[in-house]
Design a protein around this motif. Structure first.
Motif, PDB file in Angstrom:
ATOM      1  N   ASP A 186       0.851  -1.188   0.000  1.00 24.56           N
ATOM      2  CA  ASP A 186       0.000   0.000   0.000  1.00 24.56           C
ATOM      3  C   ASP A 186       0.889   1.240   0.000  1.00 24.56           C
ATOM      4  N   PRO A 187       0.867   2.060  -1.073  1.00 25.68           N
ATOM      5  CA  PRO A 187       1.748   3.222  -1.130  1.00 25.68           C
ATOM      6  C   PRO A 187       1.199   4.460  -0.426  1.00 25.68           C
ATOM      7  N   PHE A 188      -0.040   4.385   0.043  1.00 25.63           N
ATOM      8  CA  PHE A 188      -0.658   5.537   0.704  1.00 25.63           C
ATOM      9  C   PHE A 188       0.032   5.800   2.035  1.00 25.63           C
ATOM     10  N   PHE A 189       0.118   7.067   2.432  1.00 29.03           N
ATOM     11  CA  PHE A 189       0.733   7.406   3.719  1.00 29.03           C
ATOM     12  C   PHE A 189      -0.053   8.530   4.382  1.00 29.03           C
ATOM     13  N   PHE A 190      -0.365   8.312   5.672  1.00 25.60           N
ATOM     14  CA  PHE A 190      -1.254   9.232   6.376  1.00 25.60           C
ATOM     15  C   PHE A 190      -1.312   8.818   7.837  1.00 25.60           C
ATOM     16  N   ASP A 191      -1.212   9.788   8.746  1.00 29.97           N
ATOM     17  CA  ASP A 191      -1.455   9.508  10.164  1.00 29.97           C
ATOM     18  C   ASP A 191      -2.965   9.582  10.374  1.00 29.97           C
ATOM     19  N   VAL A 192      -3.653   8.514  10.009  1.00 28.60           N
ATOM     20  CA  VAL A 192      -5.113   8.494   9.984  1.00 28.60           C
ATOM     21  C   VAL A 192      -5.695   8.709  11.377  1.00 28.60           C
ATOM     22  N   GLU A 193      -5.181   7.974  12.358  1.00 28.24           N
ATOM     23  CA  GLU A 193      -5.765   8.045  13.696  1.00 28.24           C
ATOM     24  C   GLU A 193      -5.628   9.446  14.283  1.00 28.24           C
ATOM     25  N   GLN A 194      -4.469  10.086  14.067  1.00 23.72           N
ATOM     26  CA  GLN A 194      -4.296  11.435  14.614  1.00 23.72           C
ATOM     27  C   GLN A 194      -5.187  12.428  13.879  1.00 23.72           C
ATOM     28  N   PHE A 265     -21.328   0.337  -5.367  1.00 25.94           N
ATOM     29  CA  PHE A 265     -21.171   0.052  -3.951  1.00 25.94           C
ATOM     30  C   PHE A 265     -20.086   0.919  -3.310  1.00 25.94           C
ATOM     31  N   GLU A 266     -19.090   1.270  -4.116  1.00 26.53           N
ATOM     32  CA  GLU A 266     -17.979   2.097  -3.687  1.00 26.53           C
ATOM     33  C   GLU A 266     -17.605   3.029  -4.826  1.00 26.53           C
ATOM     34  N   ARG A 267     -17.092   4.198  -4.498  1.00 30.23           N
ATOM     35  CA  ARG A 267     -16.456   5.033  -5.512  1.00 30.23           C
ATOM     36  C   ARG A 267     -15.384   5.881  -4.863  1.00 30.23           C
ATOM     37  N   LEU A 268     -14.410   6.266  -5.667  1.00 31.77           N
ATOM     38  CA  LEU A 268     -13.289   7.035  -5.141  1.00 31.77           C
ATOM     39  C   LEU A 268     -12.602   7.750  -6.290  1.00 31.77           C
ATOM     40  N   ALA A 269     -12.250   9.002  -6.058  1.00 30.45           N
ATOM     41  CA  ALA A 269     -11.457   9.766  -7.019  1.00 30.45           C
ATOM     42  C   ALA A 269     -10.358  10.473  -6.233  1.00 30.45           C
ATOM     43  N   ARG A 270     -10.614  11.738  -5.845  1.00 29.75           N
ATOM     44  CA  ARG A 270      -9.616  12.445  -5.058  1.00 29.75           C
ATOM     45  C   ARG A 270      -9.515  11.848  -3.654  1.00 29.75           C
ATOM     46  N   PRO A 271      -8.318  11.821  -3.100  1.00 29.97           N
ATOM     47  CA  PRO A 271      -8.149  11.246  -1.762  1.00 29.97           C
ATOM     48  C   PRO A 271      -8.680  12.155  -0.667  1.00 29.97           C
ATOM     49  N   ALA A 272      -9.245  11.551   0.364  1.00 31.33           N
ATOM     50  CA  ALA A 272      -9.619  12.225   1.621  1.00 31.33           C
ATOM     51  C   ALA A 272     -10.784  13.186   1.491  1.00 31.33           C
ATOM     52  N   LEU A 357      -7.529  20.827  -8.718  1.00 27.86           N
ATOM     53  CA  LEU A 357      -6.242  20.206  -9.022  1.00 27.86           C
ATOM     54  C   LEU A 357      -6.371  19.401 -10.309  1.00 27.86           C
ATOM     55  N   ILE A 358      -5.448  19.601 -11.252  1.00 27.67           N
ATOM     56  CA  ILE A 358      -5.620  19.017 -12.588  1.00 27.67           C
ATOM     57  C   ILE A 358      -4.407  18.213 -13.047  1.00 27.67           C
ATOM     58  N   GLY A 359      -3.561  17.783 -12.114  1.00 27.16           N
ATOM     59  CA  GLY A 359      -2.345  17.071 -12.486  1.00 27.16           C
ATOM     60  C   GLY A 359      -2.390  15.583 -12.252  1.00 27.16           C
ATOM     61  N   GLY A 360      -3.589  15.007 -12.030  1.00 32.56           N
ATOM     62  CA  GLY A 360      -3.640  13.586 -11.700  1.00 32.56           C
ATOM     63  C   GLY A 360      -3.016  13.335 -10.345  1.00 32.56           C
ATOM     64  N   ARG A 361      -2.403  12.157 -10.185  1.00 38.58           N
ATOM     65  CA  ARG A 361      -1.795  11.818  -8.904  1.00 38.58           C
ATOM     66  C   ARG A 361      -0.688  10.795  -9.118  1.00 38.58           C
ATOM     67  N   MET A 362       0.500  11.108  -8.611  1.00 37.64           N
ATOM     68  CA  MET A 362       1.632  10.187  -8.639  1.00 37.64           C
ATOM     69  C   MET A 362       1.652   9.378  -7.345  1.00 37.64           C
ATOM     70  N   LEU A 363       2.421   8.300  -7.345  1.00 33.86           N
ATOM     71  CA  LEU A 363       2.414   7.388  -6.212  1.00 33.86           C
ATOM     72  C   LEU A 363       2.960   8.014  -4.932  1.00 33.86           C
ATOM     73  N   THR A 364       3.920   8.931  -5.053  1.00 33.93           N
ATOM     74  CA  THR A 364       4.537   9.494  -3.845  1.00 33.93           C
ATOM     75  C   THR A 364       4.047  10.901  -3.524  1.00 33.93           C
ATOM     76  N   ASP A 365       3.034  11.386  -4.225  1.00 35.79           N
ATOM     77  CA  ASP A 365       2.477  12.706  -3.915  1.00 35.79           C
ATOM     78  C   ASP A 365       1.938  12.736  -2.490  1.00 35.79           C
ATOM     79  N   ASP A 366       2.244  13.791  -1.759  1.00 37.20           N
ATOM     80  CA  ASP A 366       1.745  13.933  -0.388  1.00 37.20           C
ATOM     81  C   ASP A 366       0.341  14.528  -0.449  1.00 37.20           C
ATOM     82  N   ASP A 382       0.253  16.428   8.246  1.00 37.91           N
ATOM     83  CA  ASP A 382       0.149  15.378   9.258  1.00 37.91           C
ATOM     84  C   ASP A 382       1.533  14.849   9.618  1.00 37.91           C
ATOM     85  N   ASN A 383       2.592  15.389   8.965  1.00 36.94           N
ATOM     86  CA  ASN A 383       3.988  15.083   9.264  1.00 36.94           C
ATOM     87  C   ASN A 383       4.361  13.630   8.995  1.00 36.94           C
ATOM     88  N   VAL A 384       3.677  13.037   8.015  1.00 40.96           N
ATOM     89  CA  VAL A 384       4.042  11.716   7.516  1.00 40.96           C
ATOM     90  C   VAL A 384       4.463  11.870   6.066  1.00 40.96           C
TER      91      VAL A 384
END
Length: 411
Positions: A186-194, A265-272, A357-366, A382-384
């Motif tokens: 999973d390449p996603f990174f986020f301090d979800v709980e905080q 049942f599910e959908r997703l585009a932009r994160p968060a 935002l119109i640049g898509g999303r790369m794997l390491t984008d914060d 979130d300092n991750v």
């Protein structure tokens, strides 16, 4: 082609259809059983990890790999959150995993949330080698093409755990797509709980707090795997003769509806956007079940209002009040991921006149820092980070692979 005047009968029929959609959406906004989520918020009997979306990535391949062919795009759809290391997980054989694409005439054109192209992936049950056959369907211009074999005549197949990536060359409508499906880190990174603690403090349901320092922040997804579908697509296939250079993209999972068909049942585009800003479970459920073309409808207003209320609360927590609801709606709804293929890819690489935002999303984008900063109106972190903080073992991911499918190998 000339557009003829619609008859009164057809107009009434369309009106009834729209009304039915609105009524169905209102019904979804009524408290009931929660059957869908995003990235991960637990499971119920009718929702397993295999039908739970996590992230969508869209980028020009040459921006990830300078040796890649000019014009190829990469779509990455991840699902099955919290997949523990060294364990084989599978795609659901009773669900449809889909990527939806809109051909956009101009980078500043409002998003319609209506798909011109759909790439659909359906999986068989696994065989004794842990491989699943894949049927790839492309729906473009009203024409549906189903591919079940590669250009060499073999079955399109997933990659089992601890195996070299199976890269399927799939002929569809005169173009060759490259398809990978299997477990990846999973390449996603986020301090979800905080983040949820900070959100609770902002909403007055928890004690006052802030994001942790980089040396203490915890990456919730570190060490986990996901099920990845990665597709390399020639831009000419997406253009389909239109000359479009801008595309809106979103992902969905559909499950059987009990009447011989499928329902979203599910959908997703932009994160968060949905899982971060929508607090009420019923509203999150509603957001997952409607297409993006209904995001700005009157019936979806309670969902939008709650997202804005969350933003206002977080804003005021830091003594600011910068949130403009109209600007948010214009920039982030309908919830699609736009990519301008004439510019380098990157989640924060460019915006259009609506502030979208119109640049898509790369794997390491914060994407978390970028999204929170854009929505709140000032820098927020979130300092991750993807690579992690030295001395903090709770952060850090494997390097992105040099070649397609790019997502790091599974843990």
């Amino acid at each position: 082609m000339e557009i003829k005047v619609l008859t009164v009968k057809l107009t009434k029929k369309i009106g009834r259809i729209i009304l039915a959609i609105e009524v169905a959406l209102i019904a979804l906004l009524t408290p009931g059983i929660i059957v869908a989520s995003d990235h991960d918020d637990g499971e119920v009997d009718i929702k397993g990890r295999a039908v739970n979306l996590t992230d969508l990535y869209v980028f020009r391949e040459k921006d990830q790999n300078s040796g890649a062919a000019e014009g190829d795009l990469v779509f990455i759809l991840n699902s099955n959150p919290r997949s523990v290391a060294r364990y084989q997980y599978y795609f659901s054989p009773t669900a449809l995993y889909q990527v939806h694409i809109t051909q956009v005439g101009d980078v500043n054109s409002p998003a319609t949330g209506r798909a011109d192209i759909v790439l659909r992936f359906a999986f068989s049950p696994p065989n004794n080698r842990g491989m699943q056959a894949v049927a790839v369907t492309a729906i473009r211009g009203g024409s549906e093409t189903v591919a079940k074999t590669t250009v060499n005549g073999g079955l399109i197949a997933t990659t089992p755990l601890n195996s070299n990536p199976v890269l399927n060359t799939v002929p569809v409508a005169g173009s060759n797509l490259t398809v990978f499906a299997g477990l990846r880190e999973d390449p996603f990174f986020f301090d979800v709980e905080q983040f949820f603690r900070v959100r609770a403090a902002a909403l007055g349901t928890g004690p006052r707090t802030a994001f942790k320092e980089p040396s203490q922040a915890i990456d919730f997804t570190k060490g986990y795997n996901v099920n990845t579908i990665a597709v390399r697509v020639p831009k000419a296939f997406l253009q389909a003769g239109t000359g479009a250079n801008v595309f809106d993209v979103w992902s969905t999972i559909s499950i059987r509806d009990g009447a011989g068909g499928f329902k979203q049942f599910e959908r997703l585009a932009r994160p968060a956007i949905n899982e971060g800003l929508i607090v009420t479970p019923e509203y999150l459920e509603a957001f997952n079940n409607i297409p993006p073309r209904l995001d700005l409808s009157a019936a979806a207003a309670p969902v939008r209002q709650e997202a804005v209320a969350t933003l206002n609360a977080v804003d005021l927590l830091d003594g600011r009040d910068n949130v403009d609801p109209n600007a948010i709606a214009g920039a982030f709804l309908p919830d699609v991921m736009r990519i301008d293929t004439t510019k380098p890819s990157g989640y924060a690489s460019a915006t259009n006149s609506q502030g979208s935002l119109i640049g898509g999303r790369m794997l390491t984008d914060d994407v978390i820092d970028i999204t929170l900063g854009a929505l709140v109106g000032s820098p927020v972190s979130d300092n991750v980070s993807y690579n992690g903080t030295p001395g903090n073992p709770a952060q850090g991911h494997k390097p992105v692979e040099a070649n397609f499918p790019y997502v790091p190998s599974p843990n």
